[in-house]
Write a protein that holds these residues in place. Sequence first.
Motif, PDB file in Angstrom:
ATOM      1  N   PRO A   1       0.826  -1.209   0.000  1.00  0.00           N
ATOM      2  CA  PRO A   1       0.000   0.000   0.000  1.00  0.00           C
ATOM      3  C   PRO A   1       0.861   1.259   0.000  1.00  0.00           C
ATOM      4  CG  PRO A   1      -0.016  -1.022   2.162  1.00  0.00           C
ATOM      5  CD  PRO A   1       0.717  -1.966   1.257  1.00  0.00           C
ATOM      6  N   LEU A   2       0.497   2.221  -0.837  1.00  0.00           N
ATOM      7  CA  LEU A   2       1.263   3.463  -0.935  1.00  0.00           C
ATOM      8  C   LEU A   2       0.695   4.548  -0.036  1.00  0.00           C
ATOM      9  CD1 LEU A   2       1.944   3.590  -4.782  1.00  0.00           C
ATOM     10  CD2 LEU A   2       3.348   2.614  -2.971  1.00  0.00           C
ATOM     11  N   ALA A   3      -0.606   4.787  -0.138  1.00  0.00           N
ATOM     12  CA  ALA A   3      -1.258   5.778   0.727  1.00  0.00           C
ATOM     13  C   ALA A   3      -1.520   5.128   2.082  1.00  0.00           C
ATOM     14  CB  ALA A   3      -2.571   6.257   0.101  1.00  0.00           C
ATOM     15  N   VAL A   4      -0.882   5.634   3.114  1.00  0.00           N
ATOM     16  CA  VAL A   4      -0.982   5.024   4.439  1.00  0.00           C
ATOM     17  C   VAL A   4      -1.539   6.025   5.433  1.00  0.00           C
ATOM     18  CG1 VAL A   4       0.296   3.989   6.338  1.00  0.00           C
ATOM     19  CG2 VAL A   4       0.941   3.468   3.989  1.00  0.00           C
ATOM     20  N   SER A   5      -2.656   5.705   6.044  1.00  0.00           N
ATOM     21  CA  SER A   5      -3.222   6.533   7.109  1.00  0.00           C
ATOM     22  C   SER A   5      -3.570   5.614   8.279  1.00  0.00           C
ATOM     23  CB  SER A   5      -4.461   7.287   6.615  1.00  0.00           C
ATOM     24  OG  SER A   5      -5.477   6.377   6.224  1.00  0.00           O
ATOM     25  N   VAL A   6      -4.196   6.175   9.285  1.00  0.00           N
ATOM     26  CA  VAL A   6      -4.500   5.412  10.494  1.00  0.00           C
ATOM     27  C   VAL A   6      -5.571   4.354  10.216  1.00  0.00           C
ATOM     28  CG1 VAL A   6      -5.486   5.603  12.805  1.00  0.00           C
ATOM     29  CG2 VAL A   6      -3.833   7.282  12.019  1.00  0.00           C
ATOM     30  N   THR A   7      -5.373   3.167  10.786  1.00  0.00           N
ATOM     31  CA  THR A   7      -6.377   2.105  10.686  1.00  0.00           C
ATOM     32  C   THR A   7      -7.582   2.480  11.539  1.00  0.00           C
ATOM     33  OG1 THR A   7      -4.586   0.506  10.455  1.00  0.00           O
ATOM     34  CG2 THR A   7      -6.761  -0.363  10.962  1.00  0.00           C
ATOM     35  N   THR A   8      -8.769   2.377  10.975  1.00  0.00           N
ATOM     36  CA  THR A   8      -9.974   2.843  11.652  1.00  0.00           C
ATOM     37  C   THR A   8     -10.397   1.908  12.784  1.00  0.00           C
ATOM     38  OG1 THR A   8     -11.270   1.755   9.927  1.00  0.00           O
ATOM     39  CG2 THR A   8     -10.851   4.096   9.667  1.00  0.00           C
ATOM     40  N   PRO A   9     -11.070   2.444  13.812  1.00  0.00           N
ATOM     41  CA  PRO A   9     -11.444   1.627  14.968  1.00  0.00           C
ATOM     42  C   PRO A   9     -12.636   0.718  14.699  1.00  0.00           C
ATOM     43  CG  PRO A   9     -12.235   3.881  15.252  1.00  0.00           C
ATOM     44  CD  PRO A   9     -11.410   3.878  14.001  1.00  0.00           C
ATOM     45  N   TYR A  10     -12.635  -0.437  15.367  1.00  0.00           N
ATOM     46  CA  TYR A  10     -13.772  -1.351  15.421  1.00  0.00           C
ATOM     47  C   TYR A  10     -14.260  -1.357  16.870  1.00  0.00           C
ATOM     48  CZ  TYR A  10     -13.083  -3.596  10.830  1.00  0.00           C
ATOM     49  OH  TYR A  10     -12.983  -3.861   9.488  1.00  0.00           O
ATOM     50  N   ILE A  11     -15.575  -1.426  17.068  1.00  0.00           N
ATOM     51  CA  ILE A  11     -16.152  -1.468  18.408  1.00  0.00           C
ATOM     52  C   ILE A  11     -16.906  -2.791  18.573  1.00  0.00           C
ATOM     53  CG2 ILE A  11     -17.558  -0.272  20.114  1.00  0.00           C
ATOM     54  CD1 ILE A  11     -15.219   1.385  19.090  1.00  0.00           C
ATOM     55  N   PRO A  12     -16.275  -3.801  19.185  1.00  0.00           N
ATOM     56  CA  PRO A  12     -16.974  -5.077  19.395  1.00  0.00           C
ATOM     57  C   PRO A  12     -17.857  -5.015  20.635  1.00  0.00           C
ATOM     58  CG  PRO A  12     -14.708  -5.247  20.157  1.00  0.00           C
ATOM     59  CD  PRO A  12     -14.872  -3.852  19.616  1.00  0.00           C
ATOM     60  N   ASN A  13     -18.875  -5.886  20.672  1.00  0.00           N
ATOM     61  CA  ASN A  13     -19.657  -5.976  21.906  1.00  0.00           C
ATOM     62  C   ASN A  13     -18.919  -6.852  22.907  1.00  0.00           C
ATOM     63  OD1 ASN A  13     -20.086  -8.537  20.857  1.00  0.00           O
ATOM     64  ND2 ASN A  13     -22.304  -8.510  21.143  1.00  0.00           N
ATOM     65  N   SER A  14     -19.461  -6.987  24.101  1.00  0.00           N
ATOM     66  CA  SER A  14     -18.744  -7.685  25.176  1.00  0.00           C
ATOM     67  C   SER A  14     -18.539  -9.162  24.883  1.00  0.00           C
ATOM     68  CB  SER A  14     -19.502  -7.522  26.501  1.00  0.00           C
ATOM     69  OG  SER A  14     -20.826  -8.028  26.381  1.00  0.00           O
ATOM     70  N   THR A  15     -19.379  -9.754  24.054  1.00  0.00           N
ATOM     71  CA  THR A  15     -19.221 -11.171  23.710  1.00  0.00           C
ATOM     72  C   THR A  15     -18.281 -11.366  22.527  1.00  0.00           C
ATOM     73  OG1 THR A  15     -21.078 -11.215  22.137  1.00  0.00           O
ATOM     74  CG2 THR A  15     -21.591 -11.572  24.471  1.00  0.00           C
ATOM     75  N   GLY A  16     -17.988 -10.283  21.794  1.00  0.00           N
ATOM     76  CA  GLY A  16     -17.132 -10.383  20.623  1.00  0.00           C
ATOM     77  C   GLY A  16     -17.839 -10.938  19.404  1.00  0.00           C
ATOM     78  N   LYS A  17     -19.142 -11.185  19.514  1.00  0.00           N
ATOM     79  CA  LYS A  17     -19.890 -11.779  18.411  1.00  0.00           C
ATOM     80  C   LYS A  17     -20.200 -10.764  17.325  1.00  0.00           C
ATOM     81  CE  LYS A  17     -24.197 -14.307  17.453  1.00  0.00           C
ATOM     82  NZ  LYS A  17     -25.442 -14.866  18.041  1.00  0.00           N
ATOM     83  N   TRP A  18     -20.352  -9.503  17.734  1.00  0.00           N
ATOM     84  CA  TRP A  18     -20.696  -8.435  16.792  1.00  0.00           C
ATOM     85  C   TRP A  18     -19.685  -7.301  16.896  1.00  0.00           C
ATOM     86  CZ3 TRP A  18     -24.688  -9.153  13.419  1.00  0.00           C
ATOM     87  CH2 TRP A  18     -25.610 -10.149  13.732  1.00  0.00           C
ATOM     88  N   VAL A  19     -19.503  -6.596  15.795  1.00  0.00           N
ATOM     89  CA  VAL A  19     -18.590  -5.464  15.782  1.00  0.00           C
ATOM     90  C   VAL A  19     -19.193  -4.350  14.928  1.00  0.00           C
ATOM     91  CG1 VAL A  19     -17.283  -6.317  13.793  1.00  0.00           C
ATOM     92  CG2 VAL A  19     -16.189  -4.785  15.409  1.00  0.00           C
ATOM     93  N   CYS A  20     -18.955  -3.096  15.340  1.00  0.00           N
ATOM     94  CA  CYS A  20     -19.425  -1.935  14.583  1.00  0.00           C
ATOM     95  C   CYS A  20     -18.226  -1.131  14.102  1.00  0.00           C
ATOM     96  CB  CYS A  20     -20.309  -1.039  15.442  1.00  0.00           C
ATOM     97  SG  CYS A  20     -22.025  -1.543  15.510  1.00  0.00           S
ATOM     98  N   TYR A  21     -18.331  -0.583  12.904  1.00  0.00           N
ATOM     99  CA  TYR A  21     -17.284   0.277  12.362  1.00  0.00           C
ATOM    100  C   TYR A  21     -17.884   1.148  11.257  1.00  0.00           C
ATOM    101  CZ  TYR A  21     -17.192  -3.442   8.804  1.00  0.00           C
ATOM    102  OH  TYR A  21     -17.541  -4.354   7.849  1.00  0.00           O
TER     103      TYR A  21
ATOM    104  N   LEU B   1      -4.058  12.183   3.796  1.00  0.00           N
ATOM    105  CA  LEU B   1      -3.157  11.046   3.597  1.00  0.00           C
ATOM    106  C   LEU B   1      -3.791   9.991   2.700  1.00  0.00           C
ATOM    107  CD1 LEU B   1      -1.770  10.660   7.233  1.00  0.00           C
ATOM    108  CD2 LEU B   1      -0.546  11.560   5.252  1.00  0.00           C
ATOM    109  N   ASP B   2      -5.087   9.739   2.901  1.00  0.00           N
ATOM    110  CA  ASP B   2      -5.799   8.782   2.054  1.00  0.00           C
ATOM    111  C   ASP B   2      -5.798   9.227   0.592  1.00  0.00           C
ATOM    112  OD1 ASP B   2      -6.417   6.895   3.921  1.00  0.00           O
ATOM    113  OD2 ASP B   2      -8.406   7.677   4.378  1.00  0.00           O
ATOM    114  N   GLU B   3      -5.844  10.552   0.381  1.00  0.00           N
ATOM    115  CA  GLU B   3      -5.839  11.097  -0.975  1.00  0.00           C
ATOM    116  C   GLU B   3      -4.418  11.235  -1.515  1.00  0.00           C
ATOM    117  OE1 GLU B   3      -8.556  11.640  -2.845  1.00  0.00           O
ATOM    118  OE2 GLU B   3      -9.724  10.804  -1.181  1.00  0.00           O
TER     119      GLU B   3
END
Length: 736
Positions: free
Chosen positions: A114-134, A724-726
């Motif tokens: 990858p050439l354009a490098v920026s921060v990896t975006t956050p994931y928000i999992p629930n307490s069981t880890g079964k679901w994640v939001c991003y 950075l993405d651009e």
Amino acid sequence: MKKIILAVTALLVALPVFAKISFDSFDINGKNELVYTINYETTGSWNYKSSFYTKLSGDTTKSKKEILSCFPEQMEVISLLNKPVLQIRNRFGTARYYTATDSFSWIKQNEDIPLAVSVTTPYIPNSTGKWVCYIQKSGIATGKLILENTSSGKKVELCDDILYSYDSVPVKWSNDGSLLVYEKKNNVYFCSPDALGRGVEVEERYRRIGRGSINSVEWASEKYLVYIDDYIVYRINSRELYTTSLYAGIIGQGTAIGRLPFQFNTTHDNFSVSPDAASLVIAQDKKNFTYFKTLVSSCDYMDILYSKPYTDSKASLADYSIFWDKNDEPILWLEKLPFNSTKVQGSVIKLGETSRAVLEIEDSGKPVLSPDRQKVAFFAGSTLYVYDINNWNKVSHISGEKIICIVWESDNAIYIGGENTIRKWICGTDKTDTITLSSARCTFWDSSSSYIIAETENGKRYAYAGSSGKWKPSNNTQLINQATQNGNYRGYCGTTANPYFENALYIRTLTKKAVTKPLYESSTKKMAERQKVALIFDAYDNADGLPKIISSLSKFNIPGTFFLNGEFIRRYPSQTKQIALNGYECASMFFTTTNLADTTFIVDDNFIARGLGRNEDEFFLCTGSELSLFWHAPYYESNSLIEEAGKAAGYEYIRSQHLHSDNITLHQIQDGKAYLTPEKLIEEYVDLTKATKGGVIPVTIGISQGNLPTTLWEHIDLLINTLLDENFELVSVSKL
């Protein structure tokens, strides 16, 4: 008329861009197997060296490339088949460590570098880890809010066209992970992920909690959700959410448990609530903290147990967190930027009728609560600490290498993402289990076996266990003598016309027809130079946005140029010193905020020269250092006389040429002045910067002479990472 904000300077010229990616070392064994390291040196994200493996055959450019190390740009714990799994994401893809099988593997990997490098975006999992939001990016500064099942990979789109973010996601999970609240178009909704996944959830209009943002709601426990609407605080029983939402127009929005003495601002205010919903702490404008006792069932004003703004004269406030101990009493964690240091300082304060400080930590990372919410982990440099939040006694600590991030697997197990390795640590012990390498100085073949050996920056060596995908500490002490050829292939690092690479790794076929090709075709592909962009920060007479800006520039290793007005220097000498101490380029914005182009004033050469000279002197007396010889007039209001006068005084004028500004006040909006939201402003800036092939983008520090619905500096992370993405290169003004 105040024109601007995207400026293009006459100094912009085509300069060579220094390469950021290089092949540092490689080793070929007798089985035509190649191991090598790729080094990234870039602004905007982490710099590290990654280990790779390739089996050479046929067209070497098409040989499969496997990455052996995994830098922890982002880590989260999810669940697969009811077993905890550590998920690690970075610029190369996504990898997972499976506790059930004690194995590590990549599940998604970029086929190219990858050439354009920026921060990896956050994931928000629930307490069981079964679901994640991003947030899945869909526009320059916008995205879609996605809910994903970690086992099946099934995705549900909760909202489209929301403001993209590199540091947060507008959702909050219930403690047991069964319910999710999320923000959508200035309203707050809830859902059951399991019901959504099965396609049996009720229509969204019947799941509306009320108006506001994600700041308007907070889970007290899996039993109660607390919602603030203007002045009234409501408690909603989670079992009654569907009923309450369905009949909100008739029965209201839950049980009123108190009234606030001020209006809750859903854009700038936040709150935290105790597990029993009997107390809450509100942070107004993220710097005024008030501790309330709620009522059983009443709209009366709540009792105030503590109320105080942040007023430390030795440091600015960058961020904060609020915890609740087993007695349902609040603990305030302050993340401060000292005026006399470049290291972040953490302060822990136990709130009450008489508050008291319980801990001070220098060079601290952000605190992370254990799943049972009884312990907090944080790191300072190379040491990880765990404290009991009930008595603030240290439970345990472990040292080693510089720490990047941490995440709890369970109440006692923590994954430590370091600059060299990722380890699993059981709190209270002095041993860790190495999961994988984060970065490696070099990679080579063990001379007496077929093992791959890697040496990290701290001189330690590790052996790669191909069957499990893990790395284990190694006793290998052989001299590093990497082979550049065998009977079939020869490799060498040569020059490249690609400005993104310092070199390219070439492989020459030694049998049959001699062919020489780069291992990665993209590494030798001719490409246009990155366009340079300078972020400039205009300090008029308010410093509210400075902690956020400095924190973001430091976090992303981004240069910035600060244009300082005399009013700012005189009002905020400590903050002025802080800017200089952190090594940022400083330029002049004259000694007063007066509109120099206003015909009310008589402005001549002498006035401009004396005003610039006075600003120089005040900056020197404050910081002991000199301003650079760049300047612009307040609000970019200028004319040829002003600019020529500045030139005669030895200054280069930074000119702005576009119509939209980030400091338009509410009063001006009411008078018909055009206003753009931060996402629209960023989109316009990116488009204009592309059209002008680089330039400068100014950001106003704080709020000058009025109030704003929201500010660009609050979304500086988004602006930086969008650029950075651009594929822009971010530099200081003097580097244009």
